[in-house]
Motif scaffolding. Structure first.
Motif, short mmCIF file in Angstrom:
data_model
loop_
_atom_site.label_atom_id
_atom_site.label_comp_id
_atom_site.label_asym_id
_atom_site.label_seq_id
_atom_site.Cartn_x
_atom_site.Cartn_y
_atom_site.Cartn_z
N UNK B 71 1.00 -1.75 0.12
CA UNK B 71 0.08 -0.22 -0.42
C UNK B 71 0.87 1.41 -0.17
N UNK B 72 1.97 1.44 0.85
CA UNK B 72 2.76 2.89 0.91
C UNK B 72 3.87 2.78 0.12
N UNK B 76 1.97 4.51 -2.25
CA UNK B 76 2.60 5.94 -2.76
C UNK B 76 3.61 6.28 -3.36
N UNK B 77 4.70 5.24 -2.95
CA UNK B 77 6.28 5.39 -3.48
C UNK B 77 6.27 4.71 -4.99
N UNK B 122 6.87 7.36 3.12
CA UNK B 122 6.16 6.84 2.29
C UNK B 122 5.09 7.96 2.09
N UNK B 123 4.46 8.39 3.32
CA UNK B 123 3.25 8.97 3.48
C UNK B 123 3.66 10.20 3.61
N UNK B 147 -6.08 9.03 -1.23
CA UNK B 147 -5.01 8.53 -0.21
C UNK B 147 -5.92 8.22 1.15
N UNK B 148 -7.24 8.61 1.03
CA UNK B 148 -8.18 8.88 1.92
C UNK B 148 -8.93 6.67 1.82
N UNK B 149 -8.83 6.37 1.25
CA UNK B 149 -9.39 5.15 1.37
C UNK B 149 -8.45 4.37 0.91
#
Lengths: 188, 187
Positions: B71-72, B76-77, B122-123, B147-149
């Motif tokens: 996930x992260x 995100x990265x 990453x966040x 991002x919220x989901x």
């Protein structure tokens, strides 16, 4: 209505996602507890005293408690007046062993319906960042989003416990119900 | 828990905070509870099952470490870290659960802690220019979630797996409880 009404949006707004996550957990938990006899609802696993019947009753009180005491300060619904509810979490788990499956499912389904309506009304009146009633009771600010996050965490945890209990009862496993599954007429 | 200058620490869960602080705080509270339930036992106890389920504390630790990185770090990265990158998940889709039986408790705890550190970094990097509304960097879906989901899904994922750990852990050494006792919360 789709076949999977429990799916939250992919990129919606804050309220849609928090309510959506709660709603998906309600569906999943109800599916894990669904369609059992008294024996199945009272079955235990290992040394834990948790049961699916106890979880149904406990989450029913948590739904009603959050939607009344925490959100608005209104009293618990009358269904809890004369059934022995004493505010102690253990009561739900021990007393559920004496309740029929019909009563347990009805208690839970009724609490979910009331809770959905109470949250919708609360959010209509000013949004998720608004202070809830219990903030006055505890003497510090508490907003609606924190109460919802706590409820999601509590539901997720109990659904995880229900996963293992249900698998031990009849082998039912899985993350979500099958598309098209419905717990009871009019539940949606 | 190891922290360094460039790895952000855990977020406290506020009672009346903003959306992002509340989500990150809820996630970190779930991480704390999960680690309390899953770690601190010898290898053979981490490999025990309960009833017909194949879930073990070792498997939970490794699976959740994988989900963190998926996930992260990846979501995100845009980069999937090791050890996952070289694993043939087509050959064994449950490799994380199965291979955990060969890992020591120390390896599992190190793996999970490292994944959480990467996730926090990453966040923070993502939030430097993004928000809860921003679409994630990478997703297996054609439409990217915001991002919220992702954060709400992670809170749910942790809570559910901690529910599994609740019953398994109680059957091993009798440890029960909703959250960490106060005296352990500082660590």
């Amino acid at each position: 209505v789709t076949d999977t009404p429990w799916e939250p949006p992919l990129s919606g707004e804050e309220v849609e996602h928090l309510l959506g996550a709660l709603e998906r957990l309600r569906w999943t938990f109800r599916w894990k507890a669904d369609g059992l006899s008294s024996d199945g609802l009272a079955a235990r696993l290992g040394p834990s005293t948790l049961t699916l019947g106890g979880l149904l009753k406990h989450l029913a009180t948590q739904e009603d408690y959050a939607a009344t005491h925490k959100l608005t300060g209104s009293p618990m619904p009358s269904v809890w007046d004369d059934n022995g509810w004493d505010g102690d979490n253990d009561w739900e788990f021990t007393s559920a062993a004496d309740d029929s499956p019909e009563l347990l499912y009805a208690l839970y389904d009724g609490a979910v319906a009331r809770s959905r309506a109470a949250w919708a009304a609360f959010l209509d009146e000013g949004g998720i960042g608004r202070q809830v009633h219990v903030a006055d009771v505890v003497g510090e600010p508490v907003n609606g989003r924190r109460v919802l996050c706590d409820l999601i965490e509590e539901y997720g945890r109990h659904t995880g416990q229900a996963d293992l209990l249900r698998e031990a009862v009849d082998g039912r496993v899985g993350e979500d119900p099958e598309p098209g599954w419905r717990p009871a007429p009019g539940w949606l | 828990m190891t922290t360094s200058a460039d790895v952000p620490g855990p977020v406290e869960l506020p009672v009346a905070g903003s959306e992002i602080d509340t989500l990150l705080g809820a996630l970190d509270r779930n991480r704390r509870t999960f680690a309390w339930k899953v770690f601190g036992l010898p290898a053979e106890e981490m490999r025990r099952t309960l009833g017909p389920s194949t879930v073990t504390l070792a498997g939970l630790a490794k699976h959740v470490a994988l989900v963190e990185d998926y996930y992260f770090s990846l979501g995100l990265g845009g980069v999937m870290p090791q050890p996952w990158r070289d694993v043939d998940f087509d050959a064994d889709p449950d490799w994380d659960w199965h291979s955990a039986a060969d890992d020591s408790p120390e390896e599992l705890e190190r793996l999970w802690n490292a994944a959480v550190g990467r996730s926090r970094a990453a966040t923070a990097a993502f939030l430097a220019s993004g928000s809860a509304d921003s679409p994630v960097t990478w997703s297996e879906r054609s439409e990217k979630p915001n991002l919220r989901r992702m954060l709400v899904d992670m809170v749910e994922e942790y809570a559910r797996h901690t529910g599994h750990a609740d019953l398994v852990r109680e059957s091993i050494d009798g440890l029960v409880g909703e959250g960490l006792p106060p005296e352990e919360q500082a660590s």
